[in-house]
Design a protein around this motif. Structure first.
Motif, PDB file in Angstrom:
ATOM      1  N   GLN A   1      11.987  35.129  15.792  1.00 42.26           N
ATOM      2  CA  GLN A   1      13.183  34.821  16.137  1.00 42.26           C
ATOM      3  C   GLN A   1      13.422  33.883  14.446  1.00 42.26           C
ATOM      4  OE1 GLN A   1      15.876  35.544  18.853  1.00 42.26           O
ATOM      5  NE2 GLN A   1      17.006  34.603  16.630  1.00 42.26           N
ATOM      6  N   ILE A   2      12.449  33.528  13.766  1.00 53.15           N
ATOM      7  CA  ILE A   2      13.301  33.235  12.513  1.00 53.15           C
ATOM      8  C   ILE A   2      13.145  33.820  11.770  1.00 53.15           C
ATOM      9  CG2 ILE A   2      10.992  32.224  12.009  1.00 53.15           C
ATOM     10  CD1 ILE A   2      14.518  30.029  11.189  1.00 53.15           C
ATOM     11  N   HIS A   3      12.816  35.430  11.978  1.00 55.56           N
ATOM     12  CA  HIS A   3      12.652  36.549  11.469  1.00 55.56           C
ATOM     13  C   HIS A   3      14.009  37.430  11.669  1.00 55.56           C
ATOM     14  CE1 HIS A   3       8.447  35.203  10.573  1.00 55.56           C
ATOM     15  NE2 HIS A   3       8.465  35.478   9.119  1.00 55.56           N
TER      16      HIS A   3
ATOM     17  N   HIS B   1       5.726  41.451   5.969  1.00 52.12           N
ATOM     18  CA  HIS B   1       4.311  41.784   6.635  1.00 52.12           C
ATOM     19  C   HIS B   1       4.048  40.619   8.434  1.00 52.12           C
ATOM     20  CE1 HIS B   1      -0.238  41.417   7.805  1.00 52.12           C
ATOM     21  NE2 HIS B   1      -0.002  40.397   7.827  1.00 52.12           N
ATOM     22  N   ILE B   2       4.766  39.896   8.220  1.00 55.13           N
ATOM     23  CA  ILE B   2       4.505  39.359   9.450  1.00 55.13           C
ATOM     24  C   ILE B   2       5.741  38.901  10.598  1.00 55.13           C
ATOM     25  CG2 ILE B   2       5.304  36.765  10.553  1.00 55.13           C
ATOM     26  CD1 ILE B   2       4.489  35.333   8.234  1.00 55.13           C
ATOM     27  N   ARG B   3       7.177  39.818  10.269  1.00 56.13           N
ATOM     28  CA  ARG B   3       7.591  40.459  10.904  1.00 56.13           C
ATOM     29  C   ARG B   3       7.537  41.799  11.344  1.00 56.13           C
ATOM     30  NH1 ARG B   3      10.684  45.744  11.115  1.00 56.13           N
ATOM     31  NH2 ARG B   3      12.861  45.308  11.794  1.00 56.13           N
ATOM     32  N   ASN B   4       6.897  42.404  10.628  1.00 51.55           N
ATOM     33  CA  ASN B   4       6.281  43.820  11.172  1.00 51.55           C
ATOM     34  C   ASN B   4       5.348  43.734  12.302  1.00 51.55           C
ATOM     35  OD1 ASN B   4       8.309  45.139   9.738  1.00 51.55           O
ATOM     36  ND2 ASN B   4       6.841  45.818   8.421  1.00 51.55           N
TER      37      ASN B   4
ATOM     38  N   GLY C   1       6.848  36.598  -3.387  1.00 53.08           N
ATOM     39  CA  GLY C   1       6.138  36.533  -2.256  1.00 53.08           C
ATOM     40  C   GLY C   1       6.406  36.127  -1.255  1.00 53.08           C
ATOM     41  N   LEU C   2       7.627  35.843  -0.495  1.00 54.46           N
ATOM     42  CA  LEU C   2       7.930  34.987  -0.094  1.00 54.46           C
ATOM     43  C   LEU C   2       8.394  36.652   0.565  1.00 54.46           C
ATOM     44  CD1 LEU C   2       9.463  33.334   3.004  1.00 54.46           C
ATOM     45  CD2 LEU C   2      11.376  33.254   1.087  1.00 54.46           C
TER      46      LEU C   2
ATOM     47  N   LYS D   1      12.357  46.813   4.465  1.00 57.71           N
ATOM     48  CA  LYS D   1      12.335  46.755   3.464  1.00 57.71           C
ATOM     49  C   LYS D   1      13.446  46.859   1.535  1.00 57.71           C
ATOM     50  CE  LYS D   1       8.190  48.911   0.046  1.00 57.71           C
ATOM     51  NZ  LYS D   1       8.914  48.310  -0.969  1.00 57.71           N
ATOM     52  N   ALA D   2      14.296  47.622   2.057  1.00 62.23           N
ATOM     53  CA  ALA D   2      14.939  48.300   1.398  1.00 62.23           C
ATOM     54  C   ALA D   2      16.276  46.884   0.964  1.00 62.23           C
ATOM     55  CB  ALA D   2      15.477  49.189   1.357  1.00 62.23           C
ATOM     56  N   LEU D   3      16.564  46.210   1.963  1.00 63.22           N
ATOM     57  CA  LEU D   3      17.437  45.086   2.064  1.00 63.22           C
ATOM     58  C   LEU D   3      16.423  44.496   1.186  1.00 63.22           C
ATOM     59  CD1 LEU D   3      18.557  45.547   5.745  1.00 63.22           C
ATOM     60  CD2 LEU D   3      19.893  45.855   3.570  1.00 63.22           C
TER      61      LEU D   3
END
Length: 199
Positions: A76-78, A165-168, A158-159, A102-104
């Motif tokens: 949910q935070i993502h 990565h984490i969201r995917n 980096g963020l 990714k584009a956003l």
């Protein structure tokens, strides 16, 4: 933690602290709440973005009673971060239907919506690095170690990469359970706060 899925919490223990928290430490509900309460938005974001963020905070809060809700809070935070990037892009007149996440995120970097100085985790990086180098010189280190130039978006880049990565991974069913989501919440809070200045 067992490999068995958690079932529906029995009614008698709905408001009991999940026993898995005991293995991590002796955090009380009051301490858990205070930690989460300290990670609030400043209020400049659109209401739907604020609601996504509050959904994440409440899910993290209720993970005190059901440890596996940490996975939902992380997802949910993502969602909140992604909603914020989309909302800012729409404010800038971009058709977000034509953009991947990714584009956003790349657009947010290119347009300098995200700068390191606006992230609590990196705001004082240059000062800390200067103190570290001064200490090394004081200790007699004969030369200054090369640390490379500090750019205004090193942390932000980096963020953004970690966010993708984490969201995917979460969207594709990977399980991520960690007891302290402070870093993730702080990073997304700061991302949202700089996308939408305080009112």
């Amino acid at each position: 933690m067992t490999d068995l899925p958690d079932g529906l919490e029995p009614l008698a223990s709905v408001l009991a602290r999940d026993e898995r928290w005991w293995s991590i430490g002796d955090r009380t509900l009051e301490q858990h709440h205070a930690l989460i309460e300290g990670l609030a938005l400043h209020g400049g974001a659109p209401r739907d973005v604020q609601q996504h963020y509050e959904n994440a905070r409440n899910t993290w809060l209720y993970a005190f009673f059901n440890y596996r809700l940490l996975q939902v809070a992380l997802m949910q935070i993502h969602v909140a971060g992604e909603a914020a990037i989309k909302a800012r892009a729409k404010m800038e007149g971009l058709n977000t239907d034509k953009f991947t996440l990714k584009a956003l995120l790349d657009t947010a970097l290119e347009r300098r919506w995200l700068l390191d100085v606006n992230f609590e985790a990196s705001a004082y990086r240059a000062e800390r690095e200067a103190e570290h180098l001064a200490m090394l010189r004081f200790m007699g280190v004969p030369h200054t170690p090369f640390v490379g130039p500090l750019h205004e978006q090193d942390f932000a880049k980096g963020l953004v990469e970690a966010f993708r990565h984490i969201r995917n991974a979460l969207a594709h069913g990977e399980v991520h359970l960690k007891p302290n989501l402070s870093w993730e919440f702080m990073a997304v809070r700061d991302l949202i706060n700089q996308l939408f200045p305080a009112l």
